[in-house]
Design a protein around this motif. Structure first.
Motif: not given
Length: 136
Positions: A50-55, A87-89
């Motif tokens: 989840d890019p809102a919380h993690y990179r 989400k980033l994959i």
């Protein structure tokens, strides 16, 4: 493909590079464990961030590649509606013959299977085959 659906290092744990080290060990060990249990070797690991919380820094550090991002629509299940965010994959090849992320990115349509796969562990399949009894 195997999905790594939960990965968490508690915030109070302060060990440098722990997350990428664990992800690297996971990628090195998983194919052998899967072969021993299920009788085949997976080609690819996937995980969503989840890019809102993690990179996704720990995934990049462990050699995973960013494939793209999801639509954010959630799971596709008939009669069900889920609220989600994009989400980033991230993917990690487990074998040399695995398609490159560039090929995966450009492949339209539904996921394809490589043949029928038994859901029973290899040890159960081999035991039942040796007894010559049909397995449902």
């Amino acid at each position: 493909m195997v999905n790594n659906n939960r990965f968490l290092v508690f915030p109070w744990v302060r060990i440098e590079h722990l997350a990428s080290h664990v992800l690297g060990q996971l990628a090195r060990q998983l194919a052998d464990d899967w072969q021993a249990c299920w009788g085949y070797r997976p080609l690819l690991l996937e995980s969503f961030v989840d890019p809102a919380h993690y990179r996704g820094t720990c995934y990049r550090g462990a050699g995973w590649q960013l494939l793209g991002h999801t639509s954010g629509r959630g799971l596709a299940r008939p009669g069900k509606h889920y609220h989600s965010s994009a989400k980033l994959i991230f993917v990690k090849a487990l074998q040399a013959q695995c398609p490159s992320p560039a090929v995966l990115r450009s492949t339209p349509g539904k996921a394809r299977t490589m043949g029928k796969v038994s859901r029973r562990p290899a040890r159960e399949r081999s035991t039942s085959a040796s007894k010559k009894t049909p397995v449902p």
